[in-house]
Design a protein around this motif. Structure first.
Motif, mmCIF file in Angstrom:
data_model
loop_
_atom_site.group_PDB
_atom_site.id
_atom_site.type_symbol
_atom_site.label_atom_id
_atom_site.label_comp_id
_atom_site.label_asym_id
_atom_site.label_seq_id
_atom_site.Cartn_x
_atom_site.Cartn_y
_atom_site.Cartn_z
ATOM 1 N N ASP A 120 0.633 -1.524 -0.002
ATOM 2 C CA ASP A 120 0.017 -0.044 0.022
ATOM 3 C C ASP A 120 0.771 1.295 -0.007
ATOM 4 N N ASP A 175 -6.649 -1.770 -0.555
ATOM 5 C CA ASP A 175 -7.523 -0.705 0.116
ATOM 6 C C ASP A 175 -6.803 -0.502 1.192
ATOM 7 N N ALA A 235 -8.414 -0.146 4.830
ATOM 8 C CA ALA A 235 -9.002 -1.229 5.431
ATOM 9 C C ALA A 235 -8.142 -2.572 5.087
ATOM 10 N N PRO A 236 -6.607 -2.705 5.539
ATOM 11 C CA PRO A 236 -5.785 -3.429 4.859
ATOM 12 C C PRO A 236 -6.322 -4.622 5.524
ATOM 13 N N ALA A 237 -5.944 -5.816 4.575
ATOM 14 C CA ALA A 237 -6.442 -7.177 4.865
ATOM 15 C C ALA A 237 -5.122 -8.312 5.169
ATOM 16 N N TYR A 238 -4.233 -7.493 6.030
ATOM 17 C CA TYR A 238 -2.990 -8.315 6.290
ATOM 18 C C TYR A 238 -2.522 -7.683 7.462
ATOM 19 N N THR A 239 -1.511 -8.386 8.136
ATOM 20 C CA THR A 239 -0.875 -8.033 9.597
ATOM 21 C C THR A 239 0.422 -7.500 9.320
ATOM 22 N N ASP A 255 2.737 -10.353 8.143
ATOM 23 C CA ASP A 255 2.568 -10.614 6.778
ATOM 24 C C ASP A 255 3.675 -9.582 5.872
ATOM 25 N N ARG A 283 -3.669 0.963 11.266
ATOM 26 C CA ARG A 283 -4.730 0.083 10.970
ATOM 27 C C ARG A 283 -4.373 -1.405 11.058
ATOM 28 N N ASP A 292 -3.105 -5.220 12.190
ATOM 29 C CA ASP A 292 -2.913 -5.997 13.238
ATOM 30 C C ASP A 292 -1.622 -6.207 13.697
#
Length: 277
Positions: free
Chosen positions: A55, A63, A66-70, A73, A206, A208
Motif C-alpha cells: 500500500d 485498500d 482497510a488493509p487485509a494483512y498484518t 505479513d 490499522r 493487526d
C-alpha cells in the motif's frame, strides 16, 4: 518490481548485484531512505535494495483504508524478498514503521538476516506507548494535527503540506517537499486515500500488530545498529535508547543535528556505522 508472497513490491537497487545485500524496508515508501545513504553503502561494497511496503509507492495497493494483512505479513514480505535476492543472510534495515517490520522479521526469521539496523523507530506498535517510553511530543503533535488537510490529489498541495509538517517536526522543509513530490509521482494514480497512505503511512495504524514483540527483543543475537535523531519529535530519542538497551550488544548512533528524517549530511556517518556491522 518483485513478486513476493503474492504481492508486488516496488524496489530499487544500488551497487554491485554480487555484493552482500543491505535490504532497506521503507517507512512506508523506499524514499524514506535517502539517496545519499544508499549511494554511500553501495560505494562501501554493498548491494543496496530499498523497497516500498504494501500500500505504498509502487508496491501492491488494494485498500489502504482497510488493509487485509498484518504486521507479520509485512515481516514475511521482507524475509521472502531477502531470500529471493541472495542465498546468504542479508543485512536488514527499517526506518520508522519499517523499523517495526524489521524488528518482527528479525525475531521471527533470524536465519534470514546477518545484521539489523533500526532507524527512527520504537519497540511497540502504533497507539499508546509503554509507561517507560516517551510518546510523541504533545506540542508538536498538536500543531501537526492542526494542519489543514490538503487536496491529496493535488501534487503541489501535498508537497506544501509535507514542508509545513517538516517545520513542525524539525526536519528540512525543502527536502521534505522534494521527497513528497517524488512519492506523489511514484504513487499509482491520484486517489486521495492512496496518496494519503503513501505520504503519511496511515495504513500502518490499522494493521493487526499483535502479539507484542518488545519482550522478545533480548532474543536478538545478530549485530544491531540503532540510529535516532536527537531532536525527533515524533518518536523521541528515548525510544531508540530503549531499543539499544534491550537488544544485546546493540550500538546506538544518535544524530545530534537530526529529527525524524536522516539528513544527507548524516548519510556518511550512518553508512559507516552500518558497514561496520
Amino acid at each position: 518490481m518483485r513478486s513476493t508472497n503474492g504481492v508486488t513490491l516496488g524496489m530499487e537497487r544500488f551497487g554491485d548485484p554480487a555484493a552482500p545485500v543491505v535490504l532497506l524496508a521503507g517507512g512506508p515508501t523506499m524514499l524514506s531512505w535517502p539517496d545519499a545513504l544508499c549511494e554511500a553503502l553501495a560505494r562501501g561494497g554493498r548491494h543496496v535494495v530499498r523497497y516500498d511496503l504494501r500500500d505504498a509507492g509502487a508496491s501492491t495497493t488494494v485498500d489502504p483504508e482497510a488493509p487485509a494483512y498484518t504486521l507479520r505479513d509485512l515481516a514475511a514480505d521482507a524475509v521472502a524478498l531477502a531470500r529471493r535476492l541472495d542465498d546468504r543472510p542479508v543485512h536488514l534495515a527499517g526506518i520508522g514503521v519499517g523499523g517495526m517490520v524489521a524488528q518482527v522479521a528479525a525475531l521471527d526469521h533470524p536465519d534470514a538476516f546477518s545484521a539489523l539496523t533500526l532507524a527512527g523507530t520504537r519497540p511497540v506498535a502504533p497507539g499508546p506507548v509503554d509507561d517507560d517510553l516517551p510518546d510523541h511530543d504533545a506540542a508538536a503533535m498538536g500543531r501537526l494535527f492542526a494542519l489543514p488537510a490538503p487536496d491529496w490529489s493535488d501534487r503541489a498541495a501535498v508537497a506544501e503540506r509535507a514542508a509545513a509538517a517538516a517545520v513542525i517536526l524539525g526536519d528540512d522543509p525543502a527536502a521534505a517537499r522534494a521527497r513528497a513530490e517524488r512519492v506523489f509521482d511514484r504513487t499509482p494514480g491520484t486517489e486521495p486515500a492512496v496518496q494519503m497512505a503513501n505520504q503519511l503511512g496511515m495504513v500502518f495504524s490499522r494493521l493487526d500488530c499483535r502479539p507484542r514483540w518488545r519482550e522478545r527483543l533480548p532474543q536478538l543475537a545478530m549485530p544491531t545498529l540503532v540510529v535516532h535523531g536527537r531532536h525527533d519529535r515524533f518518536f523521541p530519542v528515548g525510544n531508540g535508547e530503549a531499543l539499544a538497551r534491550e537488544i544485546p550488544g546493540a550500538r546506538l548512533l544518535v544524530l545530534d543535528h537530526a529529527a525524524t528524517a536522516i539528513p544527507d549530511a548524516a548519510a556518511a556517518d550512518v553508512a559507516t556505522a552500518m558497514l561496520a556491522l
